[in-house]
Scaffold this motif. Structure first.
Motif, PDB file in Angstrom:
ATOM      1  N   ARG A 162       5.507  63.806  59.584  1.00 61.01           N
ATOM      2  CA  ARG A 162       6.341  64.795  60.122  1.00 61.01           C
ATOM      3  C   ARG A 162       5.764  65.536  61.478  1.00 61.01           C
ATOM      4  O   ARG A 162       6.615  66.230  62.001  1.00 61.01           O
ATOM      5  CB  ARG A 162       6.474  65.898  59.137  1.00 61.01           C
ATOM      6  N   SER A 163       4.683  65.424  61.761  1.00 56.21           N
ATOM      7  CA  SER A 163       4.022  66.249  62.726  1.00 56.21           C
ATOM      8  C   SER A 163       3.029  65.628  63.904  1.00 56.21           C
ATOM      9  O   SER A 163       2.511  66.176  64.534  1.00 56.21           O
ATOM     10  CB  SER A 163       3.269  67.361  62.166  1.00 56.21           C
ATOM     11  N   SER A 170       2.870  79.268  68.524  1.00 62.30           N
ATOM     12  CA  SER A 170       2.575  77.951  69.247  1.00 62.30           C
ATOM     13  C   SER A 170       0.995  77.819  69.200  1.00 62.30           C
ATOM     14  O   SER A 170       0.430  78.563  69.405  1.00 62.30           O
ATOM     15  CB  SER A 170       3.109  77.881  70.476  1.00 62.30           C
ATOM     16  N   ARG A 225      -1.224  71.171  62.306  1.00 62.68           N
ATOM     17  CA  ARG A 225      -0.298  70.421  63.252  1.00 62.68           C
ATOM     18  C   ARG A 225       0.968  70.614  62.612  1.00 62.68           C
ATOM     19  O   ARG A 225       2.000  71.027  62.993  1.00 62.68           O
ATOM     20  CB  ARG A 225      -0.672  69.127  63.160  1.00 62.68           C
ATOM     21  N   TYR A 226       1.020  70.630  61.037  1.00 64.93           N
ATOM     22  CA  TYR A 226       2.440  70.505  60.345  1.00 64.93           C
ATOM     23  C   TYR A 226       2.654  72.005  60.395  1.00 64.93           C
ATOM     24  O   TYR A 226       3.974  72.234  60.821  1.00 64.93           O
ATOM     25  CB  TYR A 226       2.042  69.953  58.913  1.00 64.93           C
ATOM     26  N   TYR A 270       2.316  74.367  62.558  1.00 64.49           N
ATOM     27  CA  TYR A 270       2.642  74.843  63.915  1.00 64.49           C
ATOM     28  C   TYR A 270       3.486  74.188  64.699  1.00 64.49           C
ATOM     29  O   TYR A 270       3.857  74.174  65.780  1.00 64.49           O
ATOM     30  CB  TYR A 270       1.388  75.437  64.596  1.00 64.49           C
ATOM     31  N   ARG A 271       4.411  73.018  63.988  1.00 65.23           N
ATOM     32  CA  ARG A 271       4.976  72.033  64.802  1.00 65.23           C
ATOM     33  C   ARG A 271       6.351  72.692  65.293  1.00 65.23           C
ATOM     34  O   ARG A 271       6.773  72.443  66.324  1.00 65.23           O
ATOM     35  CB  ARG A 271       5.353  70.766  63.898  1.00 65.23           C
ATOM     36  N   GLU A 272       6.862  73.728  64.313  1.00 67.17           N
ATOM     37  CA  GLU A 272       8.201  74.280  64.876  1.00 67.17           C
ATOM     38  C   GLU A 272       7.949  75.796  64.752  1.00 67.17           C
ATOM     39  O   GLU A 272       8.963  76.523  64.898  1.00 67.17           O
ATOM     40  CB  GLU A 272       9.317  73.893  64.301  1.00 67.17           C
TER      41      GLU A 272
END
Length: 745
Positions: A383-384, A436, A427-428, A430-432
């Motif tokens: 996902r990331s 940020s 990473r997962y 903060y991916r969206e």
């Protein structure tokens, strides 16, 4: 707290995390140990204890500081991702298995040799919490991994110096182990760093940095092979092959395609070539290549692994839900011991397989929770991360799993595993996210308005941190220092029994999990004292009484430990307390009914009580457990001779060795005990043939001739001994005169 104070505290936490990779360099009493952990001192199990206590102390301090951060700034509060829940579930099940397991105390604390237990997993979870909620920027993670890569360079250099003979190898002269003290630990440690270096090599654009990372990979790959750890080496080769397949068939870069396809072709050629050349001298003379060339399902190491795994299966079937509790594998191993394992070490505390270890530690629930960590991580990777990044980390985890099918984890591998889990979590997470990882954000909306909890909880956290530092770490550290100091005094002040007992009492006074290992060392000291001619009987009695007292306490703490019962039974037997020895050893036999070592000890007690028929029966039972065990066969021969069953003894010798006379001094003693001097003479003649230059063998043979009335033969043998050794001539002349005068010698 002001924003400035929060930022300073956050920086302090980050710098504390950056220190943790240095734990790989810590060896108690060594140069690096003194530099990085100056108050650690000399430690029992120096490669394990120093690293773990250093990691735990820093993690506890950082956890306390992170709680302050989380209270005053919402950015540092936990966000619940799939892998967070998986790790939490694993720790929760481990906690239940500890509470309801076979020995909660041991499950919680572990020992100095492993330093794992529930307390170890709680610290790893605490590290994951602090790490994932303190590093909010990609640059933080990059710094952490670059520090770790720098440390791995030092560790690798240390290993190269070992391979060149400049630094002592601690585990095995053929296998480097660097500052980790174990070749298998070093192998997986380097594998993790190879893939971290590869990840940043693919991600970074700066030429000098890419060159440095590529050079580090080339520098460290040989270290994995120098460890001669087959699981890690096969995993690395397989991982490299998978990477080549990926880049060879899916990469858009034509250069990568050609290199990858070339690597695949070269790998296949090398495998085929190795198969045809495996019996050549240059392969058989190289330790690493030989280990692979001779690898088969019939190999003893592999056969023993299968037997140990079958033992684990029996243990799992008995306690399938929550298992036996972490660190209690020894009870499973002893209870379901397979007699065919007689050639291996007698006391295993791990199944050497990650699946069976978790099934024993925490049952099917624990294994499912642990497996969910990998399931969630593979999901979060997809996902990331970019496709090539997914491939790199996926292959790393596959190698890690494959490696652990044959060994087990330790702090250095756990630390890297949880660090990478934390990075994937970052990473997962903060991916969206509105926060940020790659740009500055307005932090004013994350400030927290203080309330009453802010004046209550932080002080409580501070008190808990001080409590933990003292009871979990400092006491254990001091006990370890005291124990290694006591052991160093064995050779210099071992004769001063009062001094030594006071040294042991100092270790026991800390009331830590180290007391169990100190009691085992006390048994070693007791055996040395009993064997010493320079220590008075009164002092020997004091040491024996101390050992018995402490071993009884250890049995109270761990009543189902066959090993402790064996130790106590041995101490009883060594001072003639045969009834107590029998009672204790029979309890050990109940806990491990098929372990030949315990049968032998009980038979020895029967022998010393002159209960020959009972000794014969138990040795016969031991032999029948596995007739291929020649030591058991020989013991049965010995007791048969002493019991007057010499025909049975000769039949067994013929069956086991293909002959009725073998060169063995124990057989000499047995036949001498029953007056069969003909057999005694035959055995000495065989021993003389096997070692033609041994003067003492000829003297013993001459004595056997004398027992048979063969005086001329005895004189002839003594003259042969005189011809071998000029130094023996005066003594030989004296012996001949005694023989000629009608005397024996």
């Amino acid at each position: 707290m002001s924003q400035v104070s929060i930022d300073r505290l956050a920086r302090f936490v980050k710098w504390g995390i950056f220190l943790l990779p240095l734990s790989a360099l810590i060896v108690g009493g060594s140069f690096w140990g003194k530099v990085l952990f100056p108050f650690g001192g000399d430690l029992f199990f120096p490669f394990i204890t120093g690293k773990n206590i250093f990691f735990r102390i820093i993690t506890e301090i950082l956890l306390g500081l992170w709680v302050f951060l989380a209270f005053f700034d919402k950015r540092y509060r936990p966000k619940f991702t799939p892998v967070f829940w998986a790790i939490l579930a694993t720790v929760f099940v481990l906690t239940l298995s500890t509470i309801f397991g076979a020995n909660p105390y041991r499950s919680f604390w572990s020992n100095y040799e492993r330093m794992e237990g529930l307390v170890g997993h709680l610290h790893l979870f605490a590290y994951f919490l602090v790490l994932t909620n303190s590093f909010l920027k990609y640059e933080d993670w990059k710094k952490l991994f670059f520090v770790s890569l720098g440390v791995s360079f030092i560790v690798s250099s240390y290993a190269y110096f070992q391979s060149l003979g400049f630094i002592r190898v601690f585990q095995s002269s053929e296998r480097v182990d660097a500052t980790l003290g174990n070749s298998t630990y070093l192998a997986i440690y380097i594998v993790f760093h190879l893939f971290l270096a590869l990840y940043f090599l693919l991600k970074e654009n700066r030429g000098w940095l890419k060159y440095s990372l590529f050079s580090l990979i080339i520098y460290e790959v040989p270290i994995v092979f120098l460890t001669a750890t087959r699981g890690a080496i096969l995993g690395l080769l397989g991982g490299g092959f998978l990477l080549a397949l990926f880049y060879g068939f899916w990469s858009k870069n034509s250069k990568f395609k050609k290199i990858s396809l070339g690597f695949i072709g070269l790998s296949l050629v090398m495998i085929v070539s190795f198969w045809f050349l495996k019996d050549k001298n240059f392969v058989q003379e190289n330790y690493v290549l030989k280990r692979f060339a001779n690898m088969s399902f019939k190999e003893q190491t592999i056969q023993s692994r299968f037997l140990i795994w079958s033992i684990s299966g029996e243990g799992f079937k008995e306690k399938p839900i929550l298992g036996w509790g972490i660190e209690n594998y020894d009870q499973v191993f002893n209870k379901y011991f397979k007699p065919e394992l007689w050639s291996n070490e007698p006391w295993f505390d791990r199944s050497h397989n990650i699946i069976f270890d978790w099934l024993i530690h925490a049952g099917i629930l624990g294994f499912m929770a642990y497996a969910s960590i990998f399931i969630t991580v593979f999901y979060m990777l997809q996902r990331s991360f970019a496709r090539n990044e997914v491939v790199v980390f996926s292959i790393l985890f596959l190698i890690y799993i494959f490696h652990n099918l044959f060994v087990f984890d330790n702090l250095t591998s756990y630390f890297l595993f949880f660090s990478i889990l934390g990075f994937i979590n970052f990473r997962y997470r903060y991916r969206e996210s509105e926060i940020s990882a790659y740009r500055n954000v307005d932090i004013s909306k994350y400030k927290v308005i203080p309330n009453q909890l802010h004046f209550i909880v932080p002080p409580l956290v501070f008190v808990a941190m001080i409590f933990s530092l003292y009871f979990i770490n400092l006491k254990s550290l001091w006990a370890s220092n005291a124990l290694i100091g006591t052991m160093k005094n064995f050779s210099t002040r071992g004769g001063d029994t009062d001094f030594m007992i006071s040294n042991f009492d100092k270790v026991f006074s800390y009331r830590t999990f180290g007391s169990g290992e100190a009691r085992e060392q006390l048994v070693q000291y007791t055996n040395a004292v009993l064997a010493s001619e320079g220590i008075s009987e009164q002092d020997k009695i004091k040491v024996v009484e101390k050992a018995i007292f402490e071993l009884k306490k250890q049995i109270e703490d761990n009543p189902n430990s066959a090993r402790i019962h064996v130790m106590l039974g041995n101490v009883y037997g060594s001072v003639g307390l045969f009834d107590d020895a029998q009672k204790t050893l029979k309890r050990a036999l109940e806990l491990s009914p098929k372990k030949q070592q315990i049968h032998f000890l009980i038979a020895d007690i029967y022998l010393r009580k002159n209960e020959l028929d009972k000794a014969f029966e138990i040795i016969k039972t031991t032999y029948e457990l596995d007739p291929s065990y020649k030591e058991a066969a020989k013991n049965l021969v010995l007791i048969s001779i002493i019991s007057g069953k010499q025909d049975f003894a000769e039949e067994l010798l013929q069956k086991t060795y293909g002959k009725t006379v073998i060169g063995d001094e124990q057989l000499v003693n047995a036949y001498g005990r029953v007056g069969n001097w003909k057999k005694v003479k035959d055995i000495w003649e065989l021993l003389v043939k096997e070692d033609d230059d041994n003067v003492q063998y000829r003297v013993s043979l001459a004595a056997a001739h004398l027992k048979l009335g063969e005086r001329n033969k005895a004189i002839e043998v003594i003259r042969e001994a005189m011809a071998i050794s000029m130094d023996f001539r005066p003594q030989g002349e004296a012996i001949i005169k005694e023989i000629q005068s009608g005397k024996s010698f």
